[in-house]
Design an enzyme around this catalytic site. Structure first.
Site, PDB file in Angstrom:
ATOM      1  N   ARG A 102      50.686  -6.889 -22.397  1.00 11.22           N
ATOM      2  CA  ARG A 102      51.021  -6.344 -21.087  1.00 11.22           C
ATOM      3  C   ARG A 102      52.526  -6.294 -20.916  1.00 11.22           C
ATOM      4  NH1 ARG A 102      48.493  -8.915 -15.650  1.00 11.22           N
ATOM      5  NH2 ARG A 102      49.667 -10.713 -16.399  1.00 11.22           N
ATOM      6  N   ASP A 198      47.691 -18.537 -18.005  1.00 12.91           N
ATOM      7  CA  ASP A 198      47.630 -17.600 -19.132  1.00 12.91           C
ATOM      8  C   ASP A 198      46.630 -18.132 -20.156  1.00 12.91           C
ATOM      9  OD1 ASP A 198      48.326 -16.473 -21.828  1.00 12.91           O
ATOM     10  OD2 ASP A 198      49.814 -15.389 -20.645  1.00 12.91           O
ATOM     11  N   ASP A 201      47.961 -18.493 -23.848  1.00 15.95           N
ATOM     12  CA  ASP A 201      48.849 -19.647 -24.022  1.00 15.95           C
ATOM     13  C   ASP A 201      48.064 -20.942 -24.037  1.00 15.95           C
ATOM     14  OD1 ASP A 201      51.144 -18.164 -24.251  1.00 15.95           O
ATOM     15  OD2 ASP A 201      51.737 -18.383 -22.154  1.00 15.95           O
TER      16      ASP A 201
END
Length: 207
Positions: A102, A198, A201
């Site tokens: 993104r 996230d 992550d």
């Protein structure tokens, strides 16, 4: 075309992974478990055929999957965390990969990789991404599959925002969406609230 999971085990495990103090190892394990549980619902209407089976006791009639074979296509990189759970349920499925990231300014998806089974257009394809936020990545991934002739597509995500669901319905109304939990809204940076941060992550221990 939208199914929000209400199974107690799924809801319990989603609550568990929302905890910001949960380590990457546990996060990965539970993401995989959730994907496995969601697979039951996403495959509920697969076609079956009757076959004759000889048991140790007698001959009987059983059932096996019929019709189209399956393919699993995670959206990189966070979608990788759902692959093992899906393969535990449908181990014969082939696995493709679509790489999108993104753009931090526009929030639009940018393609960087696509590798699919050679007969993908003949299969029932399950596209997976833990998060359905703006819907940009999922819409782009499904568009890529349709451009390659794939027509039988289902999308599975663990957490979704209403904005992403609305965009998916608008651009791909023919694609069923299976959601673990439907959250409240997106913040100004395009992250789901309450969300879990996230997913990529947290799966891979990066920032």
């Amino acid at each position: 075309m939208i199914k929000v999971m209400d199974h107690p085990l799924i809801q319990h495990k989603i609550g568990y992974i929302r905890n910001e103090n949960l380590g990457s190892r546990d996060f990965r394990e539970v993401i995989s478990e959730i994907a496995m549980l969601m697979c039951y619902e996403a495959t509920r209407d697969l076609k079956l055929k009757e076959i004759t089976i000889k048991t140790p006791m007698c001959e009987t009639v059983g059932k096996e999957l019929a019709g189209k074979k399956q393919a699993i296509v995670p959206i990189l990189r966070a979608g990788l965390g759902m692959v093992d759970g899906m393969l535990r349920m449908i181990p014969a499925a082939k696995v493709g990969h679509i790489g999108l990231y993104r753009d931090p300014e526009t929030l639009d998806p940018v393609e960087y990789y696509c590798k699919l089974p050679s007969d993908c257009e003949k299969r029932e394809v399950f596209v997976m991404d833990p998060m359905l936020a703006t819907g940009g990545s999922s819409v782009a991934a499904i568009s890529m599959l349709k451009e390659k002739g794939v027509r039988n597509i289902r999308f599975i995500c663990i957490i979704a925002a209403p904005e992403g669901v609305e965009r998916m319905q608008s651009e791909h109304p023919d694609v069923p969406i299976y959601i673990g939990a439907l959250d409240d809204h997106l913040n100004d940076h395009g992250y789901i609230l309450s969300g879990l941060g996230d997913a990529g992550d947290r799966i891979f221990g990066t920032k």
